[in-house]
Design a protein around this motif. Structure first.
Motif, PDB file in Angstrom:
ATOM      1  N   ALA A   1       0.808  -1.219   0.000  1.00 31.51           N
ATOM      2  CA  ALA A   1       0.000   0.000   0.000  1.00 31.51           C
ATOM      3  C   ALA A   1       0.840   1.266   0.000  1.00 31.51           C
ATOM      4  CB  ALA A   1      -0.928   0.004   1.216  1.00 31.51           C
ATOM      5  N   LEU A   2       1.989   1.246   0.665  1.00 31.72           N
ATOM      6  CA  LEU A   2       2.726   2.495   0.862  1.00 31.72           C
ATOM      7  C   LEU A   2       4.027   2.631   0.079  1.00 31.72           C
ATOM      8  CD1 LEU A   2       2.106   3.006   4.645  1.00 31.72           C
ATOM      9  CD2 LEU A   2       1.168   4.308   2.771  1.00 31.72           C
ATOM     10  N   LEU A   3       4.755   1.558  -0.127  1.00 34.64           N
ATOM     11  CA  LEU A   3       6.049   1.699  -0.794  1.00 34.64           C
ATOM     12  C   LEU A   3       5.953   2.280  -2.206  1.00 34.64           C
ATOM     13  CD1 LEU A   3       8.047  -1.395   0.497  1.00 34.64           C
ATOM     14  CD2 LEU A   3       8.154   0.980   1.262  1.00 34.64           C
ATOM     15  N   PRO A   4       4.915   1.986  -2.984  1.00 33.86           N
ATOM     16  CA  PRO A   4       4.821   2.597  -4.322  1.00 33.86           C
ATOM     17  C   PRO A   4       4.395   4.067  -4.331  1.00 33.86           C
ATOM     18  CG  PRO A   4       3.689   0.486  -4.263  1.00 33.86           C
ATOM     19  CD  PRO A   4       3.997   0.855  -2.848  1.00 33.86           C
ATOM     20  N   LEU A   5       4.174   4.671  -3.173  1.00 35.43           N
ATOM     21  CA  LEU A   5       3.674   6.049  -3.103  1.00 35.43           C
ATOM     22  C   LEU A   5       4.569   7.034  -3.843  1.00 35.43           C
ATOM     23  CD1 LEU A   5       1.544   7.967  -1.929  1.00 35.43           C
ATOM     24  CD2 LEU A   5       2.949   8.137   0.119  1.00 35.43           C
ATOM     25  N   GLY A   6       5.867   6.934  -3.676  1.00 39.14           N
ATOM     26  CA  GLY A   6       6.789   7.843  -4.364  1.00 39.14           C
ATOM     27  C   GLY A   6       6.716   7.677  -5.869  1.00 39.14           C
TER      28      GLY A   6
ATOM     29  N   SER B   1       5.373   9.577 -11.185  1.00 35.44           N
ATOM     30  CA  SER B   1       4.823   9.272 -12.510  1.00 35.44           C
ATOM     31  C   SER B   1       3.489   9.969 -12.775  1.00 35.44           C
ATOM     32  CB  SER B   1       4.665   7.763 -12.670  1.00 35.44           C
ATOM     33  OG  SER B   1       3.773   7.259 -11.704  1.00 35.44           O
ATOM     34  N   LYS B   2       3.114  10.891 -11.920  1.00 34.00           N
ATOM     35  CA  LYS B   2       1.884  11.687 -12.073  1.00 34.00           C
ATOM     36  C   LYS B   2       0.625  10.813 -12.141  1.00 34.00           C
ATOM     37  CE  LYS B   2       3.991  14.292 -15.444  1.00 34.00           C
ATOM     38  NZ  LYS B   2       3.985  15.184 -16.577  1.00 34.00           N
ATOM     39  N   ASN B   3       0.570   9.793 -11.308  1.00 30.93           N
ATOM     40  CA  ASN B   3      -0.588   8.911 -11.284  1.00 30.93           C
ATOM     41  C   ASN B   3      -1.490   9.134 -10.082  1.00 30.93           C
ATOM     42  OD1 ASN B   3      -0.214   7.477 -13.696  1.00 30.93           O
ATOM     43  ND2 ASN B   3       1.377   6.230 -12.736  1.00 30.93           N
ATOM     44  N   MET B   4      -1.277  10.231  -9.376  1.00 25.25           N
ATOM     45  CA  MET B   4      -2.158  10.564  -8.264  1.00 25.25           C
ATOM     46  C   MET B   4      -3.502  11.034  -8.820  1.00 25.25           C
ATOM     47  SD  MET B   4      -1.070  10.010  -5.308  1.00 25.25           S
ATOM     48  CE  MET B   4      -0.232  10.559  -3.879  1.00 25.25           C
TER      49      MET B   4
ATOM     50  N   SER C   1       2.368  19.291  -0.784  1.00 21.18           N
ATOM     51  CA  SER C   1       2.540  17.840  -0.645  1.00 21.18           C
ATOM     52  C   SER C   1       3.855  17.525   0.058  1.00 21.18           C
ATOM     53  CB  SER C   1       2.506  17.160  -2.012  1.00 21.18           C
ATOM     54  OG  SER C   1       1.262  17.324  -2.621  1.00 21.18           O
ATOM     55  N   THR C   2       4.903  18.282  -0.277  1.00 22.18           N
ATOM     56  CA  THR C   2       6.199  18.089   0.367  1.00 22.18           C
ATOM     57  C   THR C   2       6.096  18.305   1.868  1.00 22.18           C
ATOM     58  OG1 THR C   2       7.369  18.774  -1.620  1.00 22.18           O
ATOM     59  CG2 THR C   2       8.587  18.931   0.454  1.00 22.18           C
ATOM     60  N   VAL C   3       5.449  19.377   2.271  1.00 23.23           N
ATOM     61  CA  VAL C   3       5.299  19.680   3.699  1.00 23.23           C
ATOM     62  C   VAL C   3       4.494  18.590   4.404  1.00 23.23           C
ATOM     63  CG1 VAL C   3       4.245  21.299   5.335  1.00 23.23           C
ATOM     64  CG2 VAL C   3       5.566  22.166   3.404  1.00 23.23           C
TER      65      VAL C   3
ATOM     66  N   VAL D   1      10.658  13.494  -1.470  1.00 23.68           N
ATOM     67  CA  VAL D   1      11.776  13.774  -2.379  1.00 23.68           C
ATOM     68  C   VAL D   1      11.275  13.878  -3.819  1.00 23.68           C
ATOM     69  CG1 VAL D   1      13.894  12.795  -3.338  1.00 23.68           C
ATOM     70  CG2 VAL D   1      13.540  12.812  -0.877  1.00 23.68           C
ATOM     71  N   ALA D   2      10.332  13.019  -4.186  1.00 22.07           N
ATOM     72  CA  ALA D   2       9.772  13.074  -5.541  1.00 22.07           C
ATOM     73  C   ALA D   2       9.063  14.409  -5.778  1.00 22.07           C
ATOM     74  CB  ALA D   2       8.796  11.914  -5.763  1.00 22.07           C
ATOM     75  N   CYS D   3       8.334  14.893  -4.776  1.00 21.39           N
ATOM     76  CA  CYS D   3       7.647  16.183  -4.914  1.00 21.39           C
ATOM     77  C   CYS D   3       8.630  17.338  -5.042  1.00 21.39           C
ATOM     78  CB  CYS D   3       6.720  16.418  -3.723  1.00 21.39           C
ATOM     79  SG  CYS D   3       5.270  15.376  -3.702  1.00 21.39           S
ATOM     80  N   VAL D   4       9.698  17.300  -4.249  1.00 21.33           N
ATOM     81  CA  VAL D   4      10.701  18.365  -4.309  1.00 21.33           C
ATOM     82  C   VAL D   4      11.448  18.319  -5.639  1.00 21.33           C
ATOM     83  CG1 VAL D   4      12.887  19.156  -3.311  1.00 21.33           C
ATOM     84  CG2 VAL D   4      11.006  18.546  -1.819  1.00 21.33           C
TER      85      VAL D   4
END
Length: 163
Positions: free
Chosen positions: A60-65, A70-73, A99-101, A149-152
């Motif tokens: 559930a969580l590891l693929p979040l980054g 990949s802009k799939n949110m 999102s970063t914060v 890190v992906a967001c930044v």
């Protein structure tokens, strides 16, 4: 693509692959448990506990980054066309900053909890089998910090119009 972008892509992809491995491992574990239970009346110890404490958290969580990168949110773009190209860019950068914060705050809170569970040596018992569960607590902050890190990392790419 910049070095930072390549590193973030590899890191997020690696965690996504670990999440996929968790799905496959969970399917094999549950299948083995069901087959053994129905054919030989033998149960694999702690299947439910391992599934809920390790596999489900990882998948559930590891693929979040990777989802962030990949802009799939999930995105609602009802009014973004009204803002124009510059307005959309500003909105995208602000969204990444927010999102970063949020990822940072959640990551710090879950890191504190993970360290606490590590110091306690947190475990569960199942049929006289000791299963340490403290390692799974580190999945959550790892996933959140990688998403952060992906967001930044995507902000400079958005500003250069390469994302």
């Amino acid at each position: 693509m910049s070095l930072l972008a390549k590193l973030v892509e590899k890191l997020t992809f690696s965690l996504m692959v670990i999440g996929v491995i968790a799905v496959v491992a969970m399917m094999l574990h549950i299948t083995l448990d069901v087959v053994l239970r129905t054919t030989f009346n033998i149960s694999v110890p702690a299947t439910e506990r391992i599934v809920t404490r390790y596999y489900m958290v990882a998948l559930a969580l590891l693929p979040l980054g990777w989802v962030e990168w990949s802009k799939n949110m999930i995105a609602v773009e009802a009014f973004t066309q009204l803002y124009g190209k510059i307005g959309f860019l500003i909105l995208s950068v602000l969204t990444s900053l927010l999102s970063t914060v949020i990822y940072y705050l959640l990551g710090v809170a879950t890191w504190v909890q993970a360290v606490e569970q590590y110091n306690l040596g947190s475990y569960i018992m199942s049929l006289n089998l000791v299963i340490p569960i403290w390692p799974a607590y580190f999945f959550v902050p790892a996933a959140l910090f990688v998403a952060m890190v992906a967001c930044v990392a995507r902000i400079p790419l958005m500003l250069k119009n390469r994302y």
